[in-house]
Scaffold this motif. Sequence first.
Motif, PDB file in Angstrom:
ATOM      1  N   SER A 104       0.832  -1.204   0.000  1.00 14.16           N
ATOM      2  CA  SER A 104       0.000   0.000   0.000  1.00 14.16           C
ATOM      3  C   SER A 104       0.862   1.248   0.000  1.00 14.16           C
ATOM      4  O   SER A 104       2.007   1.240   0.467  1.00 14.16           O
ATOM      5  CB  SER A 104      -0.925   0.019   1.232  1.00 14.16           C
ATOM      6  OG  SER A 104      -0.166   0.036   2.428  1.00 14.16           O
TER       7      SER A 104
ATOM      8  N   LYS B  21     -11.620  -0.917   1.103  1.00 11.88           N
ATOM      9  CA  LYS B  21     -12.003  -0.790   2.508  1.00 11.88           C
ATOM     10  C   LYS B  21     -12.553   0.605   2.722  1.00 11.88           C
ATOM     11  O   LYS B  21     -11.905   1.595   2.361  1.00 11.88           O
ATOM     12  CB  LYS B  21     -10.804  -1.061   3.415  1.00 11.88           C
ATOM     13  CG  LYS B  21     -11.145  -1.457   4.831  1.00 11.88           C
ATOM     14  CD  LYS B  21      -9.881  -1.911   5.577  1.00 11.88           C
ATOM     15  CE  LYS B  21     -10.213  -2.409   6.976  1.00 11.88           C
ATOM     16  NZ  LYS B  21      -9.006  -2.840   7.697  1.00 11.88           N
TER      17      LYS B  21
ATOM     18  N   GLU C  65      -4.008   4.143   0.152  1.00  8.91           N
ATOM     19  CA  GLU C  65      -4.767   4.288   1.392  1.00  8.91           C
ATOM     20  C   GLU C  65      -4.784   5.767   1.762  1.00  8.91           C
ATOM     21  O   GLU C  65      -3.723   6.373   1.970  1.00  8.91           O
ATOM     22  CB  GLU C  65      -4.153   3.448   2.509  1.00  8.91           C
ATOM     23  CG  GLU C  65      -4.192   1.952   2.197  1.00  8.91           C
ATOM     24  CD  GLU C  65      -3.743   1.065   3.335  1.00  8.91           C
ATOM     25  OE1 GLU C  65      -4.013  -0.146   3.257  1.00  8.91           O
ATOM     26  OE2 GLU C  65      -3.119   1.584   4.295  1.00  8.91           O
TER      27      GLU C  65
ATOM     28  N   SER D 227      -9.412   2.786   1.356  1.00 11.03           N
ATOM     29  CA  SER D 227      -8.369   2.324   0.445  1.00 11.03           C
ATOM     30  C   SER D 227      -8.996   1.908  -0.871  1.00 11.03           C
ATOM     31  O   SER D 227     -10.150   1.481  -0.929  1.00 11.03           O
ATOM     32  CB  SER D 227      -7.583   1.166   1.060  1.00 11.03           C
ATOM     33  OG  SER D 227      -8.426   0.065   1.345  1.00 11.03           O
TER      34      SER D 227
ATOM     35  N   PRO E 281      -8.038   2.376   7.064  1.00 14.34           N
ATOM     36  CA  PRO E 281      -7.402   1.200   6.477  1.00 14.34           C
ATOM     37  C   PRO E 281      -6.306   0.554   7.314  1.00 14.34           C
ATOM     38  O   PRO E 281      -5.954  -0.597   7.080  1.00 14.34           O
ATOM     39  CB  PRO E 281      -6.830   1.736   5.160  1.00 14.34           C
ATOM     40  CG  PRO E 281      -6.638   3.197   5.395  1.00 14.34           C
ATOM     41  CD  PRO E 281      -7.707   3.621   6.357  1.00 14.34           C
TER      42      PRO E 281
END
Length: 295
Positions: free
Chosen positions: A66, A93, A116, A106, A97
């Motif tokens: 990420s 999400k 994110e 995210s 996150p």
Amino acid sequence: MSWGLISEMGHVGIQTTDLKASIWDATQLLGLRVTEQEDNGTAYLAAGDVHHELIYRESDVNGVDSLGLIAKNEGALHTIRQRVEQENLTILKDVAPTAGVEDGFSFVGPEGYIFEIYLNRAVDVAAQKSFGPDRYGHINFHPQNTRSMMEFLKRVLDFRLSDVIGDDYAYFMRCNADHHGIALLPGKGTFHHHAWQTQSVQDLTKLGDRLNKVGRNLIWGPVRHGAGHNIAAYYVEASGAVVELYTDLEQIYDDNRPPIIWGANENWYNMWNDYRPMDFRDFGIRPVERKRAIF
């Protein structure tokens, strides 16, 4: 200082097949500290007084997990969320996150990179300061389509161009006064390096000494870049990603400063000479696929 939706770079998340070795590299070579370690094989590390700037997740693959960015405020977070929806990008999400942050979400960006976006990280003040950088600074990755990635960063996340290299060859982009938070060079879609700001060029030489003492080496530097003007040194960490330690990065306080245009063959990569290791850009790790969370 930030004019747009993103106020600062948040973190880099990396999946690693050897969590112990990755933590050792980050703490003993770079000088970060572990702020939290979860039973599921996730470790949070930082240089500054925040919960995390680097996240390692134990995995059966090495890859970039990420790229974290901090939204300026709740309104900015909402605007980015709307723009992501308009781009028809996959939301993974819809809540904070990671640990140690406020509200966020995210999503999967171009070429499989997971972004994110979140609000403030929790404070985590180091009990004692030893060697190591002051903070996380920027990233460099090699998308297959640099122009498309550059336009996405401008259009969705409000990044601005600081320097342009050649005819759609490379882009250095900023979200605040730092010359660049994200640099894009053409490649095979790999993440190349995460970079950390330190106070003095002497810290770069001490990094070289630490590497030498354990039988490892810098892969490039110290070098003075043209784009950004920072002095930098690089090594490869256990995951296969490259780590940069740098100092003296250009600060841009004119929000409307036009980008500097470099010829592709100019010394934008090294102002001291035209040497560049031929295998330098061969290092790196690929984005790791993640599935949408079930709410």
